[in-house]
Design an enzyme around this catalytic site. Structure first.
Site, PDB file in Angstrom:
ATOM      1  N   LYS A   1      14.561  -9.858  -3.464  1.00 12.91           N
ATOM      2  CA  LYS A   1      14.302  -8.927  -2.362  1.00 12.91           C
ATOM      3  C   LYS A   1      12.977  -9.238  -1.664  1.00 12.91           C
ATOM      4  O   LYS A   1      12.919  -9.330  -0.441  1.00 12.91           O
ATOM      5  CB  LYS A   1      14.284  -7.495  -2.896  1.00 12.91           C
ATOM      6  CG  LYS A   1      13.718  -6.455  -1.931  1.00 12.91           C
ATOM      7  CD  LYS A   1      13.596  -5.103  -2.602  1.00 12.91           C
ATOM      8  CE  LYS A   1      12.948  -4.078  -1.682  1.00 12.91           C
ATOM      9  NZ  LYS A   1      11.481  -4.157  -1.699  1.00 12.91           N
TER      10      LYS A   1
ATOM     11  N   ARG B   1       9.371  -0.879   4.856  1.00 15.89           N
ATOM     12  CA  ARG B   1       8.048  -1.456   4.603  1.00 15.89           C
ATOM     13  C   ARG B   1       7.977  -2.916   5.076  1.00 15.89           C
ATOM     14  O   ARG B   1       6.985  -3.338   5.658  1.00 15.89           O
ATOM     15  CB  ARG B   1       7.766  -1.376   3.102  1.00 15.89           C
ATOM     16  CG  ARG B   1       6.414  -1.956   2.694  1.00 15.89           C
ATOM     17  CD  ARG B   1       5.293  -0.995   2.937  1.00 15.89           C
ATOM     18  NE  ARG B   1       4.000  -1.652   2.824  1.00 15.89           N
ATOM     19  CZ  ARG B   1       2.868  -1.103   3.209  1.00 15.89           C
ATOM     20  NH1 ARG B   1       2.871   0.088   3.742  1.00 15.89           N
ATOM     21  NH2 ARG B   1       1.726  -1.734   3.076  1.00 15.89           N
TER      22      ARG B   1
ATOM     23  N   ASP C   1       8.434   2.688  -0.300  1.00 14.22           N
ATOM     24  CA  ASP C   1       8.216   3.489  -1.501  1.00 14.22           C
ATOM     25  C   ASP C   1       7.019   4.408  -1.350  1.00 14.22           C
ATOM     26  O   ASP C   1       6.007   4.045  -0.744  1.00 14.22           O
ATOM     27  CB  ASP C   1       7.960   2.579  -2.709  1.00 14.22           C
ATOM     28  CG  ASP C   1       9.226   1.930  -3.207  1.00 14.22           C
ATOM     29  OD1 ASP C   1      10.293   2.488  -2.956  1.00 14.22           O
ATOM     30  OD2 ASP C   1       9.128   0.866  -3.842  1.00 14.22           O
TER      31      ASP C   1
ATOM     32  N   ASP D   1       5.622  -4.449 -10.288  1.00 12.49           N
ATOM     33  CA  ASP D   1       6.991  -3.945 -10.136  1.00 12.49           C
ATOM     34  C   ASP D   1       7.732  -3.815 -11.462  1.00 12.49           C
ATOM     35  O   ASP D   1       8.793  -3.183 -11.522  1.00 12.49           O
ATOM     36  CB  ASP D   1       7.792  -4.853  -9.198  1.00 12.49           C
ATOM     37  CG  ASP D   1       7.430  -4.637  -7.739  1.00 12.49           C
ATOM     38  OD1 ASP D   1       6.764  -3.626  -7.443  1.00 12.49           O
ATOM     39  OD2 ASP D   1       7.812  -5.458  -6.896  1.00 12.49           O
TER      40      ASP D   1
ATOM     41  N   MET E   1      -2.683  -1.293  -9.479  1.00 10.86           N
ATOM     42  CA  MET E   1      -2.539  -1.605  -8.062  1.00 10.86           C
ATOM     43  C   MET E   1      -1.984  -0.458  -7.218  1.00 10.86           C
ATOM     44  O   MET E   1      -2.163  -0.441  -6.003  1.00 10.86           O
ATOM     45  CB  MET E   1      -1.669  -2.864  -7.904  1.00 10.86           C
ATOM     46  CG  MET E   1      -2.356  -4.088  -8.518  1.00 10.86           C
ATOM     47  SD  MET E   1      -1.323  -5.566  -8.646  1.00 10.86           S
ATOM     48  CE  MET E   1      -1.207  -6.045  -6.924  1.00 10.86           C
TER      49      MET E   1
END
Length: 438
Positions: free
Chosen positions: A22, A97, A121, A320, A342
């Site tokens: 992605k 985004r 997100d 992630d 982060m």
């Protein structure tokens, strides 16, 4: 708003192949704007975020043809720049985004790029300063309309320069690189992101005629060229999905083979899961996870102190996958401190896991201590809502391991990042049903 109903507690078995990446797709698709020639891209994941970007490119006037599953051709020889100033674009760009990365190629090729404040997100602040400071360094003029949150950059001619990025932003580096490849002279980007997906972008741009050196390091040197040509490109497999399937196998005590993972591009991922006690075997370019019928033991540091797993820019561990690691730890033997450096809101989904019976102490927005159950106490089914892509898949993994039937609402968040996830999970034995929203 769609819903998943998941009957947990079943062992899975078989093989699963990761989709195209992605985060790479969002960069590569924007790069087609850099040339009027045809660019063919393969292994594109069929997910909401990527499909939204393809639709945005179409409205920009890019000619798009589907060649087969995951394969498209793009030809940006008649770009409609007026669309960028339309009310429709302001609405379309807000929902994604990744739309921020059209600005660099538009600025580089056409001398102007605009974007509404992007969505995505809700995982804390994700500022855009690095992107626009890079464009300003290249000679662009920046403007921002506070009333409708609309950003713009314009330049008669971009001029290569030296810049030290304030953070190793992946999307920021990608955006600046795509502007700099058509700038006049040499651009040096220090503290550049260097993750595999950015390396893929740079290699693709070089095949198109760009001159980028230092690929894979944190210093990129770009000699500007007059124009770029067409090429063909294949996406890497999605490393976040690969990590998700490793976690799924461990939590459900399942034997799984993850196919065609591109081992050389996984970095720290296999080792981090091994520190959690999970057996990760390399078989050719596949990962084999045996059934962990006896559970898995978290390693301590060599002095006996508690293990800390923290995220960091590549080649550090990707943020992630921290949500996945946290869920896996709930059934491990031992304890671990999860430190999410982060993003400050990514750990707020842990209350759902606590409701399911997990032992988690949320120390602050960035740190959580997990005390594993060692499968002596199974997680219990519950009803929950997916707040973002990665928390969504983590809750789904928890539900598949839990006792009873769980319900997850707002699954569009999961669909943003995972292709046909319910069908693929059913193929390896999961009891999962998609219930359409009203």
């Amino acid at each position: 708003m769609g819903t998943f109903k998941i009957e947990g507690g079943h062992q899975l078995k078989g093989s699963i192949k990761p989709q195209g990446a992605k985060n790479e797709a969002l960069q590569i698709l924007c790069a087609v704007l850099l040339t009027p020639e045809t660019v063919i891209i393969n292994n594109i994941p069929d997910i909401i975020d990527v499909n939204k970007l393809i639709a945005l490119l179409k409205k920009l006037g890019v000619k798009i043809e589907k060649l087969g599953k995951g394969s498209y051709s793009f030809k940006a020889d008649d770009v409609n720049l007026k669309y960028l100033e339309s009310a429709e674009f302001k609405e379309d760009g807000k929902g994604l985004r990744g739309s921020i990365m059209i600005v660099g190629p538009l600025l580089g090729r056409f001398g102007k790029g605009y974007i509404p404040k992007p969505g995505g997100d809700k995982i804390g602040r994700r500022r855009l300063d690095t992107h626009f400071e890079g464009f300003i360094n290249l000679g662009a003029k920046f403007r921002y309309n506070r009333e409708d949150y609309f950003y713009g950059v314009e330049a008669d001619e971009l001029q290569g320069t030296y810049m030290l990025l304030d953070e190793a932003s992946v999307t920021g580096t990608a955006n600046i690189v795509m502007a700099a490849v058509l700038a006049k002279g040499q651009t040096t980007i220090y503290n550049a992101a260097c993750e595999p997906y950015l390396q893929q972008l740079c290699k693709m741009l070089n095949r198109m005629g760009a001159k980028i050196s230092g690929i894979g390091s944190n210093m990129l040197i770009i000699d500007g060229v007059e124009s770029l040509g067409g090429t063909e490109h294949k996406m890497l497999p999605d490393m976040i999905e690969i990590g998700s399937w490793i976690g799924l196998a461990a939590m459900t005590k399942s034997e799984l083979t993850i196919k065609d993972v591109s081992w050389n591009d996984l970095g720290q991922i296999p080792n981090v899961f091994r520190k959690l006690g999970i057996t990760v075997e390399q078989q050719g370019d596949d990962i084999f996870i045996p059934a962990h019928t006896e559970g898995y033991q978290i390693q301590n540091y060599i002095d006996g102190s508690i293990l800390t797993i923290a995220d960091a820019p590549w080649p550090g561990f990707t943020p992630d996958l921290l949500s996945i690691v946290l869920v896996i730890a709930t059934q491990a033997r031992g304890e671990v401190l999860i430190h999410q450096k982060m993003f400050e809101s990514r750990l707020f989904f842990v209350d759902k896991l606590i409701d399911m019976g997990a032992k988690i102490i949320l120390c602050d927005p960035h740190r959580a201590t997990v005390i594993g159950h060692d499968f002596k106490s199974q997680l219990k089914a519950t009803t929950m809502t997916s707040p973002d892509i990665r928390a969504g898949i983590s809750l789904l993994i928890a539900a598949l391991s839990a006792k009873g039937t769980s319900t997850i609402h707002n699954i569009e968040q999961i669909d943003r990042g995972y292709e046909d996830i319910d069908e693929r999970l059913r193929a390896i034995g999961a009891k999962i049903e998609r219930v359409p929203g009203n």
